[in-house]
Design a protein around this motif. Structure first.
Motif, mmCIF file in Angstrom:
data_model
loop_
_atom_site.group_PDB
_atom_site.id
_atom_site.type_symbol
_atom_site.label_atom_id
_atom_site.label_comp_id
_atom_site.label_asym_id
_atom_site.label_seq_id
_atom_site.Cartn_x
_atom_site.Cartn_y
_atom_site.Cartn_z
ATOM 1 N N ARG A 108 11.062 8.104 7.401
ATOM 2 C CA ARG A 108 11.632 6.768 7.454
ATOM 3 C C ARG A 108 12.505 6.598 8.707
ATOM 4 N N PHE A 133 7.792 1.418 5.322
ATOM 5 C CA PHE A 133 8.371 2.742 5.061
ATOM 6 C C PHE A 133 9.517 2.592 4.080
ATOM 7 N N GLY A 134 9.980 3.720 3.542
ATOM 8 C CA GLY A 134 11.003 3.694 2.507
ATOM 9 C C GLY A 134 12.312 3.098 2.986
ATOM 10 N N GLY A 135 13.160 2.731 2.024
ATOM 11 C CA GLY A 135 14.461 2.194 2.369
ATOM 12 C C GLY A 135 14.494 0.683 2.308
ATOM 13 N N SER A 137 12.724 -2.791 0.388
ATOM 14 C CA SER A 137 12.076 -3.048 -0.894
ATOM 15 C C SER A 137 10.583 -3.267 -0.703
ATOM 16 N N LYS A 138 9.811 -2.671 -1.609
ATOM 17 C CA LYS A 138 8.357 -2.806 -1.534
ATOM 18 C C LYS A 138 7.950 -4.265 -1.686
ATOM 19 N N THR A 155 5.118 4.914 7.274
ATOM 20 C CA THR A 155 4.950 6.309 6.882
ATOM 21 C C THR A 155 3.664 6.348 6.043
ATOM 22 N N ARG A 158 3.890 5.360 2.118
ATOM 23 C CA ARG A 158 4.168 3.950 1.846
ATOM 24 C C ARG A 158 3.007 3.063 2.249
ATOM 25 N N ASP A 161 0.529 3.195 -0.545
ATOM 26 C CA ASP A 161 1.036 2.381 -1.669
ATOM 27 C C ASP A 161 0.768 0.901 -1.429
#
Ligand code: ADP
Ligand code: MG
Length: 238
Positions: A108, A133-135, A137-138, A155, A158, A161
């Protein structure tokens, strides 16, 4: 010519692969338009770094690039500036919505840095750069990707996903960057990276950067890159 070889020696750089294009010494030699030149000078870049001198003309000519260089060598601009030119060349033709350029990074933090650096230059053409990427909100990322973008920085986990959530497809992707490939492998992302590769058309342009070249990465290079220009800055593996 001799002069160029002397310059390469000074920069501790070597180039291999079939007919690598001549290195450039200034951003002016890259043929960038006024908008992009303005963004480069606004970023405070006066002259290209060693890897940029060879990777920019290679990527701009449409070649795949294998870049072996350590952190801090200026890899981001080496792949982002040609990506912007690539997208400008085909954006008019293609009204799809998924990213044309996809950049994969292992963490991330790295993805965030690349995202920031990419936006600095993408602004020149009002291109949209999505973050996957993480951190963040999806839900926001799904919304953002569905609104359409020219570039996504992601990433591997993600990205997969978000594809599963039907936030975007990679059907339009024709320029792929695998950054910090050795760390991607160390972190166990090989399966994810290969799954993403399988979703992108094989005639894409692919650039892979890594600080080291272990056997596993050599295998990925053989599978994912076509006739790459192989650039090494510093001593390979160090
Ligand atoms: P790497 O990915 O190889 O670690 P980065 O692309 O993150 O390197 O660049 C490292 C730093 O150098 C960043 O702050 C970036 O803005 C800066 N930089 C890159 N290219 C140039 C250049 N040609 N001139 C001046 N600064 C540069
Ligand atoms: Mg980097």
């Amino acid at each position: 010519s001799l002069v160029e070889y002397e310059d390469f020696a000074k920069m501790e750089m070597s180039v291999a692969g079939f007919a690598p294009p001549k290195p450039i010494k200034t951003f002016q030699q890259c043929g960038f338009d006024a908008q992009l030149m303005a963004a480069i000078s606004k970023a405070g870049y006066e002259r290209p770094t060693a890897i940029q001198c060879q990777a920019l003309p290679a990527a701009l000519s449409g070649r795949d690039v294998l870049g072996v260089a350590k952190t801090g060598s200026g890899k981001t601009a080496a792949f982002v500036l040609p990506m912007l030119v690539h997208i400008m060349d085909q954006r008019e033709l293609d009204k799809g919505s998924g990213p044309i350029g996809l950049i994969l990074a292992p963490t991330r933090e790295l993805a965030e840095q690349i995202h920031k650096e990419t936006r600095k230059f993408a602004r020149a053409y009002s291109m949209r750069v999505s973050a996957a990427f993480g951190g963040l909100s999806k839900y926001e990322q799904v919304k953002d990707l569905k609104n359409g973008c020219e570039i996504a920085v992601a990433t591997p986990g993600r990205m997969i996903d978000l594809i599963r959530m039907k936030a975007c497809t990679l059907l339009r992707t024709t320029y792929l960057v695998l950054d910090e490939a050795d760390r991607m492998f160390e972190m166990g992302f090989e399966t994810q990276v290969r799954s993403i590769l399988g979703q992108i058309r094989p005639d894409r342009q692919t650039l892979l950067f890594s600080a080291t070249m272990p056997r596993k990465i050599q295998r990925l290079v053989a599978d994912a890159l076509t006739n790459p220009v192989h650039i090494t800055v510093g001593i390979e593996g160090v």
